[in-house]
Design an enzyme around this catalytic site. Structure first.
Site, PDB file in Angstrom:
ATOM      1  N   HIS A  99      50.948  45.258   2.875  1.00 17.42           N
ATOM      2  CA  HIS A  99      51.242  43.958   2.256  1.00 17.42           C
ATOM      3  C   HIS A  99      52.262  44.118   1.144  1.00 17.42           C
ATOM      4  CE1 HIS A  99      47.756  45.854   0.355  1.00 17.42           C
ATOM      5  NE2 HIS A  99      48.178  45.352  -0.792  1.00 17.42           N
ATOM      6  N   HIS A 101      53.703  42.541  -2.289  1.00 16.77           N
ATOM      7  CA  HIS A 101      53.373  41.643  -3.392  1.00 16.77           C
ATOM      8  C   HIS A 101      54.664  40.959  -3.839  1.00 16.77           C
ATOM      9  CE1 HIS A 101      49.382  43.553  -4.533  1.00 16.77           C
ATOM     10  NE2 HIS A 101      49.920  44.536  -3.826  1.00 16.77           N
TER      11      HIS A 101
HETATM   12  P1  AMP Z   1      46.805  46.693  -3.247  1.00 11.06           P
HETATM   13  O1  AMP Z   1      46.230  47.338  -4.488  1.00 11.06           O
HETATM   14  O2  AMP Z   1      48.306  46.799  -3.199  1.00 11.06           O
HETATM   15  O3  AMP Z   1      46.140  47.185  -1.981  1.00 11.06           O
HETATM   16  O4  AMP Z   1      46.539  45.154  -3.420  1.00 11.06           O
HETATM   17  C1  AMP Z   1      45.495  44.483  -2.802  1.00 11.06           C
HETATM   18  C2  AMP Z   1      45.549  43.078  -3.337  1.00 11.06           C
HETATM   19  O5  AMP Z   1      44.773  42.261  -2.495  1.00 11.06           O
HETATM   20  C3  AMP Z   1      45.010  42.927  -4.758  1.00 11.06           C
HETATM   21  O6  AMP Z   1      46.032  42.421  -5.605  1.00 11.06           O
HETATM   22  C4  AMP Z   1      43.844  41.943  -4.595  1.00 11.06           C
HETATM   23  O7  AMP Z   1      43.739  41.037  -5.662  1.00 11.06           O
HETATM   24  C5  AMP Z   1      44.196  41.262  -3.291  1.00 11.06           C
HETATM   25  N1  AMP Z   1      43.061  40.733  -2.554  1.00 11.06           N
HETATM   26  C6  AMP Z   1      41.921  41.360  -2.223  1.00 11.06           C
HETATM   27  N2  AMP Z   1      41.099  40.543  -1.527  1.00 11.06           N
HETATM   28  C7  AMP Z   1      41.746  39.359  -1.404  1.00 11.06           C
HETATM   29  C8  AMP Z   1      41.437  38.117  -0.792  1.00 11.06           C
HETATM   30  N3  AMP Z   1      40.266  37.911  -0.156  1.00 11.06           N
HETATM   31  N4  AMP Z   1      42.342  37.119  -0.865  1.00 11.06           N
HETATM   32  C9  AMP Z   1      43.506  37.303  -1.506  1.00 11.06           C
HETATM   33  N5  AMP Z   1      43.880  38.462  -2.100  1.00 11.06           N
HETATM   34  C10 AMP Z   1      43.001  39.480  -2.056  1.00 11.06           C
END
Ligand code: AMP
Ligand code: ZN
Length: 136
Positions: A99, A101
């Protein structure tokens, strides 16, 4: 993948605030935003990291990252945005579905940039060379 939280979002099994969707790509708000409008852009196919994506799929995703960055700027009237991708645990990746950001930024949001270091003498050439060799 059945236990992947982002795959569940794609399937509608977990709610999300979607901002964009097409056949290959989904974008939705991060549930814990760094700033309001922090958006995640993902391929609908489950792949763990950016290097697992085909070049074609990566192109589709990154084009939407660019569009969403522009929309965040225009729609939220912010001053800039960061594009981030945490690749692997050591880099802070917590969700194993690749993903991007897109993080809206305000001139006065108080967020600090990453700290920087200095290279010891001639170390930069050695480091650059290691990367160059690995690219061959
Ligand atoms: P990463 O640390 O790059 O893997 O980021 C994962 C991101 O996913 C974090 O910023 C979380 O806040 C976000 N996240 C986790 N669960 C959800 C969810 N159910 N809906 C939206 N964002 C999420
Ligand atoms: Zn997934």
């Amino acid at each position: 993948m059945s236990d992947c939280i982002f795959c569940k979002i794609i399937k509608g099994e977990i709610p999300s605030s979607k901002v964009y969707e097409d056949d290959a790509v989904l974008a939705f708000l991060d549930i814990h935003p760094i700033n309001y409008g922090h958006t995640l852009v993902i391929p609908k196919e489950h792949h763990e990291t950016v290097v697992d994506l085909s070049d074609n799929l990566l192109q589709e995703v990154i084009l939407q990252v660019k569009r969403i960055g522009q929309a965040v700027m225009a729609g939220l009237r912010v001053d800039g945005f960061n594009i981030g991708l945490n690749n692997g645990r050591a880099a802070g990746q917590e969700v194993d579905h690749v993903h991007f950001h897109v993080i809206p930024r305000l001139s006065n949001d108080g967020l600090k940039h990453w700290p920087s270091r200095e290279y010891a003498e001639s170390e930069n050439e050695k480091v650059a060379d290691k990367i160059k060799q690995a690219l061959k």
